[in-house]
Write an enzyme that holds these catalytic residues in place. Sequence first.
Site, mmCIF file in Angstrom:
data_model
loop_
_atom_site.group_PDB
_atom_site.id
_atom_site.type_symbol
_atom_site.label_atom_id
_atom_site.label_comp_id
_atom_site.label_asym_id
_atom_site.label_seq_id
_atom_site.Cartn_x
_atom_site.Cartn_y
_atom_site.Cartn_z
ATOM 1 N N ASN B 13 -16.410 -41.313 -65.982
ATOM 2 C CA ASN B 13 -16.027 -41.859 -64.677
ATOM 3 C C ASN B 13 -14.535 -42.166 -64.646
ATOM 4 O OD1 ASN B 13 -15.779 -43.247 -62.291
ATOM 5 N ND2 ASN B 13 -16.885 -45.054 -62.987
ATOM 6 N N HIS B 97 -20.812 -50.045 -56.158
ATOM 7 C CA HIS B 97 -19.926 -50.446 -57.256
ATOM 8 C C HIS B 97 -19.187 -51.725 -56.849
ATOM 9 C CE1 HIS B 97 -16.613 -50.357 -60.141
ATOM 10 N NE2 HIS B 97 -17.376 -49.549 -60.854
ATOM 11 N N GLU B 145 -24.074 -53.797 -64.792
ATOM 12 C CA GLU B 145 -22.778 -54.106 -65.356
ATOM 13 C C GLU B 145 -22.367 -55.494 -64.886
ATOM 14 O OE1 GLU B 145 -18.647 -51.629 -65.247
ATOM 15 O OE2 GLU B 145 -20.485 -50.648 -65.844
ATOM 16 N N ILE B 150 -16.445 -56.009 -66.732
ATOM 17 C CA ILE B 150 -15.816 -54.714 -66.424
ATOM 18 C C ILE B 150 -14.376 -54.676 -66.932
ATOM 19 C CG2 ILE B 150 -15.042 -53.141 -64.598
ATOM 20 C CD1 ILE B 150 -17.372 -54.036 -62.927
ATOM 21 N N GLY B 182 -17.950 -52.334 -71.150
ATOM 22 C CA GLY B 182 -17.096 -52.420 -72.331
ATOM 23 C C GLY B 182 -17.224 -51.307 -73.350
ATOM 24 N N SER B 204 -11.758 -45.959 -69.207
ATOM 25 C CA SER B 204 -10.499 -46.105 -69.925
ATOM 26 C C SER B 204 -10.660 -45.894 -71.433
ATOM 27 C CB SER B 204 -9.892 -47.474 -69.638
ATOM 28 O OG SER B 204 -10.841 -48.478 -69.921
#
Lengths: 231, 231, 231, 231
Positions: B13, B97, B145, B150, B182, B204
């Site tokens: 994502n 989201h 989540e 986040i 995470g 990330s």
Amino acid sequence: MSTKINRPFFVFNPKSYLYGEELLAWAKRADELALKYPECSILVTVPYADIAAVKNATEQIIVTAQHMDGIKPGRGIGHVLPESIYHAGARAVFLNHAERPLTVSDLSQALKRAKELGIQTIVCADSIAEAQAVAIMGADVILCEPTELIGTGQTSDSAYIQQTNQAIKEIDETILVMQAAGISTAEDVYRTIELGADGTGCTSGITNAESPLEMLTEMVEALVKAYKERG
Amino acid sequence: MSTKINRPFFVFNPKSYLYGEELLAWAKRADELALKYPECSILVTVPYADIAAVKNATEQIIVTAQHMDGIKPGRGIGHVLPESIYHAGARAVFLNHAERPLTVSDLSQALKRAKELGIQTIVCADSIAEAQAVAIMGADVILCEPTELIGTGQTSDSAYIQQTNQAIKEIDETILVMQAAGISTAEDVYRTIELGADGTGCTSGITNAESPLEMLTEMVEALVKAYKERG
Amino acid sequence: MSTKINRPFFVFNPKSYLYGEELLAWAKRADELALKYPECSILVTVPYADIAAVKNATEQIIVTAQHMDGIKPGRGIGHVLPESIYHAGARAVFLNHAERPLTVSDLSQALKRAKELGIQTIVCADSIAEAQAVAIMGADVILCEPTELIGTGQTSDSAYIQQTNQAIKEIDETILVMQAAGISTAEDVYRTIELGADGTGCTSGITNAESPLEMLTEMVEALVKAYKERG
Amino acid sequence: MSTKINRPFFVFNPKSYLYGEELLAWAKRADELALKYPECSILVTVPYADIAAVKNATEQIIVTAQHMDGIKPGRGIGHVLPESIYHAGARAVFLNHAERPLTVSDLSQALKRAKELGIQTIVCADSIAEAQAVAIMGADVILCEPTELIGTGQTSDSAYIQQTNQAIKEIDETILVMQAAGISTAEDVYRTIELGADGTGCTSGITNAESPLEMLTEMVEALVKAYKERG
């Protein structure tokens, strides 16, 4: 090739009525008209996911997104990234439509990002005060559409058009003024340009016409004619 | 070809960090992994305007939209038309989201439209009560989540994962449970699947890795391995 | 004094039609009815700034806010602080009305704060799936009002009422079910309670009646009568 | 009694930190200061449900709502009805705060309703372009608070203050300019007024002070002194 919007201009805005193959056929027809009448700009608004296909199938029209968010590449999810629509081929964008209103701050951010990327902005306003506010924030085109007239088949009256024009040009005379309330015939297009609008556009007046492609053609021809005669 | 999401699955994502050519390169790499490990589903989320290009350049990944609105073809402007993203190639969509939350009613409409078109839904929830509510409304995948984790590099703990799993499967055992808080290493992926998640994903942790493509590969391999060993 | 909502209950919801002295007069009349029929609960919804005046002028009615936000005392500005409306006298609150929809997450937070303070929640849902979702999140009362019927003068049909009742009680049988679509006469009230609703309510059916106070009285009497006869 | 805001003015904005009895005590203290220094206006923002109690307990301060919606008495539920807050005693309102942003159209409607009722408007803007846009739409006071400075304890610099002042007065010189970023001491107040702001305000700088009431007093005194000396 510059993507600056010329005076006069015509926006074919099929909203969310069209997508995929059907939208593509319409866009190609609009492109033929755009090639035939290069003195005017023809914009076609398309759903985000159709931008690339429409861009790849056309040469001259300005592919226009229905909205974008004033974000930078980064964490956002679910928002419309300016770089993504630009890369796909959009060179103009609607902002603050009555169906997708923006906060003052979000509009300001979106206008800033559009300028950075070279995306022309068509910003909606539904009163003269709002039109002036939006002019100060730096719109390229302002669509003055009194909310109560959208989809009613009634056009804005002459006094409203002239007042709006004057109010906007007072702030910045390079801003283009679009008037599109209730446009449903080629005569409406002619009259609106004659009254001083820089551009106009249409949704259901075209798609619901008996011969839609003919209607699109007639409207663009009326636009060109009225603008020439206005001198 | 069915687009049902397999167990286990992995979602890459890149949010709004990537678009255009760079996104395409990543999607192709993910597609190679998807072809190599057909027993798992690999989803790649992309900006709306990139859906068509990514779909055209890949074979096996499930191209996933970041959001869509529960509208039908018609008047909407600035919203994300389900038919448009489906036609461009999206077969899954994130909904609700934390960065693009939906009202109860809009979520319900979007879920209904997704089912009509055959778009798999990954719905976010940030508490167990919300996860159960979303399960009742008919999500295909639920992403549990906790909002506060986040992007912090902290994974959900084992008790949270097991409680969530149980709470969701109690409502409907066919719903897939995604845990992705995470995730930043292949070990995080392994552990999350080992603890009972049906799938996981990363943003990330991949794009910021020293060797991003290697990290993506290792994560998918850890997913497959953990799922096999879990039996 | 407990503020738990009794079965049956009646909600007089003048929305934003009334405020100030006129609202106060109505609230006092509702209070007389509430004192006369203590076996049922009578709720009166009022604008935020009218809560204190209405509470101070009445004894028995449950003063009800039109909405609140799930925030804690702190930085928020422009939101509705639960502690503030509780201190002013509100003991119930509408949440997720079609005119003030909430995201899944905001609704969840608001329900949590309401429980902490002892504010009863009346949560709106416009489909059976949404009603079940809302039941799982912990509503005290669920108002099942198909959006398309609001203000049309058409009541929900018997099958809809019974299905909704069953779907909600299946999740939690202590939740009260309110049915209020199209209530415009005392007969509508009678019929709705007879069909199994725990409570009902009315806006324009009362304020637009020839003799509004008489209509309010008749509706409350019909409620009490129907509930007794239902056994 | 006119409720026009004087130059200079001070806004004590306890946001949602205070409500009920504690808020009342603060408001009374602010009222003593307002009676002592009638040459300046003192505004106190309060939660909607506290407006009536604060108004009833004070004489001179301008009771200020945190937000209102541009609606008329009618169907709205969950919105903030202008007539209701006016009747309860509010004579000013914040609009478009970063925590409660408004669309261009909603802001325009709210400004219109405020003018009709005689409610003074303090409109937030976080850039000079936005401040000018808001000036054109008819704000009474503009709060120029760069979003990134809120709550950081950093004040806006002199150049920013002067530029903003000039940009706003250019549009309409009767509009009052409020500068309040990072105000945490009486010196900050003095300096901000000295630099040309018409008014200022404070939240946590007061409530977190060692002696909060003393801080409030000192700030108001600094305001009066700076304004006198500015001449």
